[in-house]
Design an enzyme around this catalytic site. Structure first.
Site, PDB file in Angstrom:
ATOM      1  N   GLU A  56      44.095  35.387  42.705  1.00 18.05           N
ATOM      2  CA  GLU A  56      44.013  35.753  41.403  1.00 18.05           C
ATOM      3  C   GLU A  56      45.121  35.310  40.486  1.00 18.05           C
ATOM      4  O   GLU A  56      46.184  36.326  40.650  1.00 18.05           O
ATOM      5  CB  GLU A  56      43.568  37.406  41.323  1.00 18.05           C
ATOM      6  CG  GLU A  56      42.327  37.866  42.049  1.00 18.05           C
ATOM      7  CD  GLU A  56      41.691  38.957  41.333  1.00 18.05           C
ATOM      8  OE1 GLU A  56      40.479  39.048  41.117  1.00 18.05           O
ATOM      9  OE2 GLU A  56      42.638  39.924  41.181  1.00 18.05           O
ATOM     10  N   GLY A  86      35.886  41.180  37.698  1.00 19.29           N
ATOM     11  CA  GLY A  86      36.232  42.173  36.901  1.00 19.29           C
ATOM     12  C   GLY A  86      35.026  42.470  35.848  1.00 19.29           C
ATOM     13  O   GLY A  86      33.952  42.857  36.087  1.00 19.29           O
ATOM     14  N   GLY A  87      35.387  42.181  34.831  1.00 17.90           N
ATOM     15  CA  GLY A  87      34.629  42.207  33.469  1.00 17.90           C
ATOM     16  C   GLY A  87      33.155  41.932  33.450  1.00 17.90           C
ATOM     17  O   GLY A  87      32.245  42.710  33.668  1.00 17.90           O
ATOM     18  N   ASN A 125      34.574  44.131  40.983  1.00 19.01           N
ATOM     19  CA  ASN A 125      35.474  45.091  40.997  1.00 19.01           C
ATOM     20  C   ASN A 125      35.475  45.796  39.460  1.00 19.01           C
ATOM     21  O   ASN A 125      35.766  45.254  38.622  1.00 19.01           O
ATOM     22  CB  ASN A 125      37.011  44.659  41.155  1.00 19.01           C
ATOM     23  CG  ASN A 125      38.116  45.581  40.796  1.00 19.01           C
ATOM     24  OD1 ASN A 125      37.704  46.600  41.089  1.00 19.01           O
ATOM     25  ND2 ASN A 125      39.335  44.966  41.014  1.00 19.01           N
ATOM     26  N   TRP A 126      34.892  47.023  39.684  1.00 20.62           N
ATOM     27  CA  TRP A 126      34.528  47.830  38.272  1.00 20.62           C
ATOM     28  C   TRP A 126      35.902  48.236  37.921  1.00 20.62           C
ATOM     29  O   TRP A 126      35.975  48.787  36.753  1.00 20.62           O
ATOM     30  CB  TRP A 126      33.777  48.939  38.552  1.00 20.62           C
ATOM     31  CG  TRP A 126      32.328  48.623  38.933  1.00 20.62           C
ATOM     32  CD1 TRP A 126      31.883  47.243  38.825  1.00 20.62           C
ATOM     33  CD2 TRP A 126      31.229  49.371  39.240  1.00 20.62           C
ATOM     34  NE1 TRP A 126      30.493  47.382  38.811  1.00 20.62           N
ATOM     35  CE2 TRP A 126      30.108  48.369  39.612  1.00 20.62           C
ATOM     36  CE3 TRP A 126      31.072  50.666  39.604  1.00 20.62           C
ATOM     37  CZ2 TRP A 126      28.712  49.006  39.632  1.00 20.62           C
ATOM     38  CZ3 TRP A 126      29.997  51.072  40.166  1.00 20.62           C
ATOM     39  CH2 TRP A 126      28.680  50.331  40.100  1.00 20.62           C
ATOM     40  N   LYS A 127      37.024  48.324  38.523  1.00 17.23           N
ATOM     41  CA  LYS A 127      38.403  48.925  38.160  1.00 17.23           C
ATOM     42  C   LYS A 127      38.135  50.404  37.661  1.00 17.23           C
ATOM     43  O   LYS A 127      37.266  50.870  38.197  1.00 17.23           O
ATOM     44  CB  LYS A 127      38.988  48.181  37.241  1.00 17.23           C
ATOM     45  CG  LYS A 127      39.122  46.526  37.522  1.00 17.23           C
ATOM     46  CD  LYS A 127      39.965  45.564  36.636  1.00 17.23           C
ATOM     47  CE  LYS A 127      39.889  44.245  37.542  1.00 17.23           C
ATOM     48  NZ  LYS A 127      40.976  43.258  36.470  1.00 17.23           N
ATOM     49  N   HIS A 136      45.957  44.553  44.729  1.00  7.87           N
ATOM     50  CA  HIS A 136      45.388  43.848  43.395  1.00  7.87           C
ATOM     51  C   HIS A 136      46.698  43.996  42.426  1.00  7.87           C
ATOM     52  O   HIS A 136      47.565  44.644  42.650  1.00  7.87           O
ATOM     53  CB  HIS A 136      44.275  44.784  42.867  1.00  7.87           C
ATOM     54  CG  HIS A 136      43.773  43.943  41.500  1.00  7.87           C
ATOM     55  ND1 HIS A 136      44.282  44.162  40.368  1.00  7.87           N
ATOM     56  CD2 HIS A 136      42.670  43.339  41.512  1.00  7.87           C
ATOM     57  CE1 HIS A 136      43.577  43.292  39.598  1.00  7.87           C
ATOM     58  NE2 HIS A 136      42.509  42.975  40.271  1.00  7.87           N
ATOM     59  N   SER A 190      38.733  36.000  35.178  1.00  4.76           N
ATOM     60  CA  SER A 190      37.771  35.683  34.190  1.00  4.76           C
ATOM     61  C   SER A 190      36.500  34.905  34.719  1.00  4.76           C
ATOM     62  O   SER A 190      36.052  33.902  34.099  1.00  4.76           O
ATOM     63  CB  SER A 190      38.480  34.786  33.063  1.00  4.76           C
ATOM     64  OG  SER A 190      39.198  35.739  32.525  1.00  4.76           O
TER      65      SER A 190
END
Ligand SMILES: O=C[C@H](O)COP(=O)(O)O
Length: 251
Positions: free
Chosen positions: A167, A234-235, A9-11, A95, A213
């Protein structure tokens, strides 16, 4: 045997050239769709181009949100019809960032899940508790409520196709990962909820991801758990190398 699904998920990150470069960098290296499902959840402006670039590769493209209506006077919104029309296959719904900053509720998530199925999109439904809720022992109850509401009114077949992402909010972007046991415990609870409210077959089929994470260093341990069928990342999904390692771990 449930197939693992690794979704990046690049957000709200990357400009167009970086998004396109990512697909170039991963081309030919992503394991086949038969081994693991790999998904990139990209910002709206790049979806169409990324779908075209990903054609013929195992990477599927997802949206990070959508409206539940097909069209109409909803300035700034994107509909399931539009996503389907450009070849998007998955959509992230509910989300915690949408719930916290954009007033997403269990009710709107449920409407969106129905709309996704109506238009042939696979929903990735996010649930999870805050740190305060965890510390006051409300995790299972809270997540159970979110899952029940999100799945309300779906057929057994639709539930089987749904992906649920657990999440814990306190683990998102904080570097604090839930231990694999903590993550699995909640994922097992979610599966039991699906068994109670839908059926044993649906519980067996539904895929449950963990998110918060996740990175190459911890993904294998998480994926080795009995009820964790993938990751929503994500990150650590922003760099091609890192994403490839995550997908490899899902094989
Ligand atoms: O959708 C992804 C999750 O919010 C996890 O983000 P993170 O991997 O940066 O903690």
């Amino acid at each position: 045997m449930r197939k693992k699904v690794i979704a990046g998920n690049w957000k709200m990150n990357k400009v167009r050239s970086e998004a396109v470069q990512f697909l170039e960098d991963t081309k030919g290296q992503v394991p086949s769709f038969n081994e693991v499902e790999s998904v990139i959840c990209a910002p709206f402006p790049y979806l169409s181009e990324l779908v075209q670039k990903a054609e013929g590769t195992p990477v599927k493209i997802a949206a990070q949100n959508m409206h539940f209506e097909e069209n109409g006077a909803f300035t700034g919104e994107v509909s399931p019809v539009m996503l389907k029309d450009i070849g998007v296959t998955y959509v992230v719904l509910g989300h915690s960032e949408r719930r916290e900053y954009f007033a997403e509720t269990d009710e709107t998530v449920n409407k969106k899940v129905h709309a996704a199925f109506q238009h042939g999109l696979v929903p990735i439904v996010c649930v999870g508790e805050t740190l305060e809720q965890r510390e006051s022992n409300q995790t299972n109850q809270l997540v159970e409520g979110q899952v029940k509401k999100a799945l309300e009114g779906l057929s057994e077949e639709q539930v089987k196709q749904t992906i649920i992402a657990y999440e814990p909010i306190w683990a998102i972007g904080t570097g604090k990962t839930a231990t694999s046991e903590q993550a699995n415990e909640v994922c097992t609870h979610i599966r039991n909820v699906v068994k109670d409210v839908v059926s044993a077959d649906a519980a067996e089929a539904v895929r449950i991801q963990y998110g918060g994470s996740v990175k190459p260093a911890n993904v294998e341990e998480l994926l080795a758990q009995s009820d964790i069928d993938g990751a929503l990342v994500g990150g650590a999904s922003l760099e091609a190398d890192s994403f490839l390692k995550l997908v490899e771990a899902g094989k």
